[in-house]
Design a protein around this motif. Structure first.
Motif, PDB file in Angstrom:
ATOM      1  N   ARG A  94       0.490  -0.998  -0.085  1.00  0.00           N
ATOM      2  CA  ARG A  94      -0.231  -0.003   0.064  1.00  0.00           C
ATOM      3  C   ARG A  94       0.770   1.286   0.104  1.00  0.00           C
ATOM      4  N   GLU A  98       0.290   4.257  -2.586  1.00  0.00           N
ATOM      5  CA  GLU A  98       0.235   5.673  -1.581  1.00  0.00           C
ATOM      6  C   GLU A  98       1.059   5.620  -2.856  1.00  0.00           C
ATOM      7  N   THR A  99       2.603   6.648  -2.323  1.00  0.00           N
ATOM      8  CA  THR A  99       3.540   6.792  -3.227  1.00  0.00           C
ATOM      9  C   THR A  99       3.467   7.326  -4.849  1.00  0.00           C
ATOM     10  N   ALA A 101       0.624   7.146  -5.984  1.00  0.00           N
ATOM     11  CA  ALA A 101      -0.712   8.173  -6.385  1.00  0.00           C
ATOM     12  C   ALA A 101       0.101   9.350  -6.685  1.00  0.00           C
ATOM     13  N   LEU A 102       0.959   9.730  -5.355  1.00  0.00           N
ATOM     14  CA  LEU A 102       0.941  11.246  -4.974  1.00  0.00           C
ATOM     15  C   LEU A 102       1.781  11.126  -5.879  1.00  0.00           C
ATOM     16  N   ARG A 118       1.806  11.708   3.360  1.00  0.00           N
ATOM     17  CA  ARG A 118       1.671  10.864   4.173  1.00  0.00           C
ATOM     18  C   ARG A 118       1.659  10.941   5.744  1.00  0.00           C
ATOM     19  N   MET A 178      -5.981  13.530   2.062  1.00  0.00           N
ATOM     20  CA  MET A 178      -5.123  12.507   2.997  1.00  0.00           C
ATOM     21  C   MET A 178      -4.558  13.128   4.483  1.00  0.00           C
ATOM     22  N   LEU A 219      -6.822   2.849  -7.845  1.00  0.00           N
ATOM     23  CA  LEU A 219      -7.208   3.781  -6.410  1.00  0.00           C
ATOM     24  C   LEU A 219      -8.302   3.943  -5.629  1.00  0.00           C
ATOM     25  N   LEU A 222      -7.456   2.917  -2.484  1.00  0.00           N
ATOM     26  CA  LEU A 222      -6.310   3.805  -1.588  1.00  0.00           C
ATOM     27  C   LEU A 222      -7.250   5.610  -1.403  1.00  0.00           C
ATOM     28  N   ASP A 223      -7.687   5.313   0.321  1.00  0.00           N
ATOM     29  CA  ASP A 223      -8.583   5.964   0.248  1.00  0.00           C
ATOM     30  C   ASP A 223      -7.739   6.655   1.684  1.00  0.00           C
ATOM     31  N   ASN A 224      -8.222   8.536   1.694  1.00  0.00           N
ATOM     32  CA  ASN A 224      -7.693   9.296   2.442  1.00  0.00           C
ATOM     33  C   ASN A 224      -6.766  10.284   0.999  1.00  0.00           C
ATOM     34  N   MET A 225      -6.822  10.736   0.072  1.00  0.00           N
ATOM     35  CA  MET A 225      -5.939  11.772  -0.865  1.00  0.00           C
ATOM     36  C   MET A 225      -5.854  12.535  -0.761  1.00  0.00           C
TER      37      MET A 225
END
Length: 246
Positions: A94, A98-99, A101-102, A118, A178, A219, A222-225
């Protein structure tokens, strides 16, 4: 073969794309013809339109991605086609997703800025993995103390996730901002939810044309973006030619 006839030219382009096994741009296709027989770019595009229409009702489709055109298996056949490869696809944490996606949505971005969003340090192996897969690259250095490297995605990233350009990234407006929260030391390598991992598994490199996963699917869980979408590469330096390591 009459190369001025769109149907004949479309058949030839189908052969070239099948043999290539990777995206081909109009310019690259044009280089394969002798000067005396070389079709115009307009003729090539017309033939590609004919080829695209001829794929209707077939198991594969013509897809345009960042690096050009390719023939790939349609998504609905992926569960069965994937069984051709006995080796288990690489699993992605994960933290890595997340990395990535950012970087995709906030590029160019530094490692420190990723950590600020993050709320946890970025494992050096994550950045190394993304660089080795040629999904990200260093595009410059932030003019602050220490001059940290700035990361952005590559054309290989777009190709791999079936995207023509960054405009095709799914909007982040529907995702929550996030909220940084400290993670336990072992949470960086915590298992990814099964549904998300299944989508990531489909992103494993394949040596034959196949349907690539959508970035939206990676995505979805992948919550909290955090929002903030960059939509082009215009302000980034030209990407140097690199060797595909996959």
């Amino acid at each position: 073969m009459n190369l001025s006839e769109p149907k004949d030219l479309a058949a030839l382009l189908e052969a070239l794309l099948l043999a290539s096994g990777k995206p081909m741009s109009i310019e690259r296709i044009s280089e394969l013809f002798e000067e005396a027989e070389r079709p115009s770019n307009a003729q090539l595009r017309k033939a590609l339109e004919v080829l695209e229409k001829s794929c209707k009702g077939r198991a594969f489709e013509l897809k345009e991605v960042a690096s050009g055109y390719r023939l790939q298996v349609r998504a609905r056949f992926s569960p069965w086609v994937g069984r051709l490869w006995e080796e288990r696809p690489q699993r992605y944490s994960r933290a890595l997703l997340e990395t990535l996606a950012l970087i995709a949505y906030r590029q160019p971005i530094t490692r420190g800025e990723i950590e600020d969003v993050r709320g946890v340090a970025v494992n050096s192996q994550i950045v190394k993995t993304l660089l080795e897969r040629e999904w990200i690259r260093v595009v410059g250095h932030r003019e602050v103390p220490g001059r940290p490297a700035m990361f952005a995605t590559t054309r290989q990233f777009l190709d791999h996730f079936n995207l023509k350009n960054l405009d095709e990234l799914p909007p982040l407006a529907v995702l929550r901002e996030m909220e940084p929260a400290p993670l336990a030391l072992d949470e960086e390598d915590a298992p990814v939810p099964d549904a998300l991992q299944a989508r990531a598994d489909l992103a494993a490199p394949m040596q034959t044309p196949d349907e690539k996963p959508s970035f939206r699917s990676l995505l979805q869980e992948l919550d909290n973006m955090e929002s903030g979408l960059k939509t082009d590469f215009d302000d980034l330096p030209d990407e140097p030619q690199t060797t595909n390591r996959e």
